[in-house]
Motif scaffolding. Structure first.
Motif, PDB file in Angstrom:
ATOM      1  N   ASP A 209       0.820  -1.216   0.000  1.00 44.46           N
ATOM      2  CA  ASP A 209       0.000   0.000   0.000  1.00 44.46           C
ATOM      3  C   ASP A 209       0.854   1.265   0.000  1.00 44.46           C
ATOM      4  OD1 ASP A 209      -2.273  -1.464  -0.089  1.00 44.46           O
ATOM      5  OD2 ASP A 209      -2.674  -1.383   2.072  1.00 44.46           O
ATOM      6  N   LEU A 210       2.177   1.124  -0.014  1.00 43.24           N
ATOM      7  CA  LEU A 210       3.036   2.323  -0.057  1.00 43.24           C
ATOM      8  C   LEU A 210       3.080   2.958  -1.456  1.00 43.24           C
ATOM      9  CD1 LEU A 210       6.212   1.343   2.030  1.00 43.24           C
ATOM     10  CD2 LEU A 210       4.308   2.819   2.687  1.00 43.24           C
ATOM     11  N   GLU A 211       2.607   2.208  -2.460  1.00 42.97           N
ATOM     12  CA  GLU A 211       2.797   2.667  -3.848  1.00 42.97           C
ATOM     13  C   GLU A 211       2.219   4.048  -4.152  1.00 42.97           C
ATOM     14  OE1 GLU A 211       1.570  -0.047  -6.946  1.00 42.97           O
ATOM     15  OE2 GLU A 211       2.890  -1.587  -6.132  1.00 42.97           O
ATOM     16  N   ASP A 212       0.950   4.298  -3.729  1.00 43.17           N
ATOM     17  CA  ASP A 212       0.258   5.500  -4.202  1.00 43.17           C
ATOM     18  C   ASP A 212       0.847   6.795  -3.650  1.00 43.17           C
ATOM     19  OD1 ASP A 212      -1.314   3.915  -5.654  1.00 43.17           O
ATOM     20  OD2 ASP A 212      -3.076   4.034  -4.328  1.00 43.17           O
ATOM     21  N   ASP A 213       1.256   6.767  -2.392  1.00 40.88           N
ATOM     22  CA  ASP A 213       1.649   8.011  -1.729  1.00 40.88           C
ATOM     23  C   ASP A 213       3.151   8.320  -1.826  1.00 40.88           C
ATOM     24  OD1 ASP A 213       0.858  10.272  -0.383  1.00 40.88           O
ATOM     25  OD2 ASP A 213       1.314   9.438   1.593  1.00 40.88           O
ATOM     26  N   LEU A 214       3.936   7.364  -2.314  1.00 42.04           N
ATOM     27  CA  LEU A 214       5.388   7.602  -2.387  1.00 42.04           C
ATOM     28  C   LEU A 214       5.725   8.645  -3.456  1.00 42.04           C
ATOM     29  CD1 LEU A 214       8.376   6.877  -1.717  1.00 42.04           C
ATOM     30  CD2 LEU A 214       8.191   5.023  -3.393  1.00 42.04           C
ATOM     31  N   ARG A 215       6.543   9.623  -3.075  1.00 41.52           N
ATOM     32  CA  ARG A 215       7.093  10.573  -4.045  1.00 41.52           C
ATOM     33  C   ARG A 215       8.609  10.512  -3.920  1.00 41.52           C
ATOM     34  NH1 ARG A 215       2.976   9.856  -5.341  1.00 41.52           N
ATOM     35  NH2 ARG A 215       1.229  11.200  -5.911  1.00 41.52           N
TER      36      ARG A 215
ATOM     37  N   GLY B  90      26.476   5.768  -7.575  1.00 39.51           N
ATOM     38  CA  GLY B  90      26.594   7.044  -8.281  1.00 39.51           C
ATOM     39  C   GLY B  90      26.443   8.186  -7.291  1.00 39.51           C
ATOM     40  N   ALA B  91      26.640   9.409  -7.814  1.00 42.20           N
ATOM     41  CA  ALA B  91      26.608  10.585  -6.937  1.00 42.20           C
ATOM     42  C   ALA B  91      25.206  11.164  -6.788  1.00 42.20           C
ATOM     43  CB  ALA B  91      27.541  11.648  -7.500  1.00 42.20           C
ATOM     44  N   SER B  92      24.305  10.821  -7.709  1.00 41.09           N
ATOM     45  CA  SER B  92      22.941  11.354  -7.630  1.00 41.09           C
ATOM     46  C   SER B  92      22.202  10.744  -6.447  1.00 41.09           C
ATOM     47  CB  SER B  92      22.186  11.062  -8.924  1.00 41.09           C
ATOM     48  OG  SER B  92      22.755  11.802  -9.980  1.00 41.09           O
ATOM     49  N   VAL B  93      21.195  11.478  -5.967  1.00 40.40           N
ATOM     50  CA  VAL B  93      20.474  11.047  -4.753  1.00 40.40           C
ATOM     51  C   VAL B  93      18.981  10.943  -5.045  1.00 40.40           C
ATOM     52  CG1 VAL B  93      20.167  11.509  -2.285  1.00 40.40           C
ATOM     53  CG2 VAL B  93      22.109  12.519  -3.477  1.00 40.40           C
ATOM     54  N   TYR B  94      18.350   9.921  -4.482  1.00 43.00           N
ATOM     55  CA  TYR B  94      16.885   9.865  -4.442  1.00 43.00           C
ATOM     56  C   TYR B  94      16.478  10.278  -3.030  1.00 43.00           C
ATOM     57  CZ  TYR B  94      17.330   6.439  -8.319  1.00 43.00           C
ATOM     58  OH  TYR B  94      17.627   5.790  -9.478  1.00 43.00           O
ATOM     59  N   ILE B  95      15.419  11.082  -2.916  1.00 48.18           N
ATOM     60  CA  ILE B  95      14.869  11.336  -1.587  1.00 48.18           C
ATOM     61  C   ILE B  95      13.439  10.806  -1.592  1.00 48.18           C
ATOM     62  CG2 ILE B  95      14.325  13.014   0.213  1.00 48.18           C
ATOM     63  CD1 ILE B  95      16.728  14.002  -2.467  1.00 48.18           C
ATOM     64  N   ASN B  96      13.195   9.831  -0.710  1.00 48.89           N
ATOM     65  CA  ASN B  96      11.884   9.206  -0.619  1.00 48.89           C
ATOM     66  C   ASN B  96      11.060   9.944   0.406  1.00 48.89           C
ATOM     67  OD1 ASN B  96      12.272   6.891  -2.445  1.00 48.89           O
ATOM     68  ND2 ASN B  96      13.954   6.421  -1.028  1.00 48.89           N
ATOM     69  N   THR B  97       9.885  10.454  -0.047  1.00 47.68           N
ATOM     70  CA  THR B  97       8.995  11.176   0.848  1.00 47.68           C
ATOM     71  C   THR B  97       7.545  10.905   0.429  1.00 47.68           C
ATOM     72  OG1 THR B  97       8.609  13.323   1.912  1.00 47.68           O
ATOM     73  CG2 THR B  97       9.076  13.355  -0.460  1.00 47.68           C
ATOM     74  N   THR B  98       6.607  11.664   0.983  1.00 50.07           N
ATOM     75  CA  THR B  98       5.191  11.446   0.656  1.00 50.07           C
ATOM     76  C   THR B  98       4.631  12.688  -0.043  1.00 50.07           C
ATOM     77  OG1 THR B  98       4.529  12.298   2.795  1.00 50.07           O
ATOM     78  CG2 THR B  98       4.860   9.910   2.643  1.00 50.07           C
ATOM     79  N   THR B  99       3.446  12.530  -0.642  1.00 54.05           N
ATOM     80  CA  THR B  99       2.811  13.620  -1.397  1.00 54.05           C
ATOM     81  C   THR B  99       2.759  14.905  -0.572  1.00 54.05           C
ATOM     82  OG1 THR B  99       1.319  11.840  -2.020  1.00 54.05           O
ATOM     83  CG2 THR B  99       0.818  14.014  -2.912  1.00 54.05           C
ATOM     84  N   GLU B 100       2.386  14.760   0.705  1.00 54.61           N
ATOM     85  CA  GLU B 100       2.202  15.934   1.565  1.00 54.61           C
ATOM     86  C   GLU B 100       3.474  16.786   1.684  1.00 54.61           C
ATOM     87  OE1 GLU B 100       0.770  14.745   5.418  1.00 54.61           O
ATOM     88  OE2 GLU B 100       0.782  16.814   6.177  1.00 54.61           O
ATOM     89  N   TYR B 101       4.614  16.140   1.682  1.00 57.72           N
ATOM     90  CA  TYR B 101       5.855  16.874   1.990  1.00 57.72           C
ATOM     91  C   TYR B 101       6.763  17.091   0.775  1.00 57.72           C
ATOM     92  CZ  TYR B 101       4.397  15.900   6.742  1.00 57.72           C
ATOM     93  OH  TYR B 101       3.671  15.841   7.897  1.00 57.72           O
TER      94      TYR B 101
END
Ligand SMILES: Nc1ncnc2c1ncn2[C@@H]1O[C@H](COP(=O)(O)OP(=O)(O)OP(=O)(O)O)[C@@H](O)[C@H]1O
Ligand SMILES: C[C@@](O)(CCOP(=O)(O)OP(=O)(O)O)CC(=O)O
Length: 324
Positions: free
Chosen positions: A168-174, A279-290
């Motif tokens: 259920d994490l799929e929809d809200d993950l940004r 690699g040097a690039s970064v992903y930041i995992n957050t939610t729609t709200e933030y």
């Protein structure tokens, strides 16, 4: 004999590092990732019974050298499975910058495997196609099954395959993708993985990482899942930095983003976790709200960003979408 497919690249969560069989790319251990969208690769292939040689084109340029060899490994396997020897034309486009750590090899070889299997009229499931894609890049196996997926290291070629994990994490993950371009050589890092003294410690830790990530996904526990991914980014870098090449792939702006995200978490209690692949690039995992707040904080580090969502499995597109 012609087909077009689309696939989304992966962000590693419990990250794959090193191959026990580099020929057919069997990894040492299981791995879990999530696909990103709308970033994608689109690939058209056509088998040409009268042609003399294969032609591979990415982004309008003919592919040669190691890049071509890796595509050929995938193509040859499909020719074997189809029991014919036709030459192929393959054209592909990535919708996102490649070679800066956003997983172009994953979506690239996933889209190729999917299109080739369809053009060769092989009737295969996605987990079966994932074993074809794996020959180009192990991460591509997970891009075939899409969204959150688990690549089992398995015992052999047949069961080293990817399966999707429902959560259920799929929809809200940004996912805020922070672009930090820098030289990188993932294949070299895989080749020397086992030569770091940290590697055995990483292997011993891996089963629990996989178990905990699966539990976090089943329970839709955002903080647990992405804290694990942040931790595994540090574990992976520790292993590559202590290998023979002493490869440090992070850059000053990578660390600036790490610090800014941890500060945001501590001071504003925002669910945001960093993650890097090789690699040097970064992903930041957050939610729609933030997501807007997180994007602003990353932009303040003088880093270009994209905001991505979860991408689905590789799919076959209509004839009207063909690249040639
Ligand atoms: N659309 C594509 N189709 C087939 N192969 C591709 C495609 N895009 C990239 N590749 C191949 O993927 C390989 C990139 O290698 P590498 O192992 O560095 O991947 P990566 O770590 O996923 O890259 P990055 O994350 O930096 O984009 C190269 O061989 C390149 O030719
Ligand atoms: C940790 C990673 O970045 C490893 C990526 O490895 P690749 O699958 O890109 O490597 P090649 O097989 O050489 O193409 C992301 C992951 O798949 O976990």
């Amino acid at each position: 004999m012609k087909a077009t497919a689309k696939a989304h690249p992966i962000q590693g969560l419990v990250k794959y590092h090193g191959m026990r069989d580099p020929e057919i790319r069997l990894p040492y251990h299981d791995s879990i990732s999530v696909c990103t969208a709308p970033s994608h690769t689109k690939t058209t292939v056509e088998f040409l019974p009268d042609a003399d040689e294969d032609v591979y084109v990415i982004g309008g340029e003919e592919v040669e050298g190691r890049g071509a060899e890796r595509i050929r490994d995938v193509v040859e396997h499909v020719r074997d499975l189809a029991d014919f020897d036709h030459r192929v034309r393959l054209e592909s486009e990535n919708s996102f910058p490649s070679n800066i750590g956003f997983g172009s090899s994953s979506s690239g070889f996933a889209a190729a495997a999917m299109a080739l299997a369809e053009a060769a009229d092989l009737d295969l499931t996605r987990p079966e196609i994932s074993t074809i894609a794996r020959r180009g890049s192990s991460s591509a196996a997970r891009a075939v099954t899409g969204a959150f997926s688990h690549l089992y290291s398995g015992m052999n070629d047949t069961d080293c395959r990817s399966e999707r994990i429902e959560t259920d994490l799929e929809d809200d993950l940004r996912i805020v993708a922070a672009h930090v371009p820098a030289y990188k050589e993932t294949e070299q890092a895989h080749a020397e993985a086992a030569d770091s003294h940290m590697f055995q410690a990483r292997m011993a830790h891996m089963h629990k990482q996989i178990d905990d990530m699966r539990d976090a996904l089943y329970e839709a526990d955002f903080d647990a899942a992405f804290e694990l991914a942040e931790h595994d980014s540090l574990s992976l870098a520790a292993t590559t930095m202590t290998g023979p090449a002493g490869w440090v792939y992070w850059q000053p702006r990578t660390i600036a983003v790490f610090n800014a995200i941890r500060e945001l978490r501590a001071e504003e209690d925002i669910p945001a976790y960093f993650s890097t692949d090789t690699g040097a690039s970064v992903y930041i995992n957050t939610t729609t709200e933030y997501v807007d707040r997180v994007e602003k904080v990353v932009a303040d580090c003088n880093v270009e960003t994209d905001v991505w969502e979860v991408g689905g499995p590789a799919e076959i597109l209509d004839e009207s979408d063909a690249l040639f």
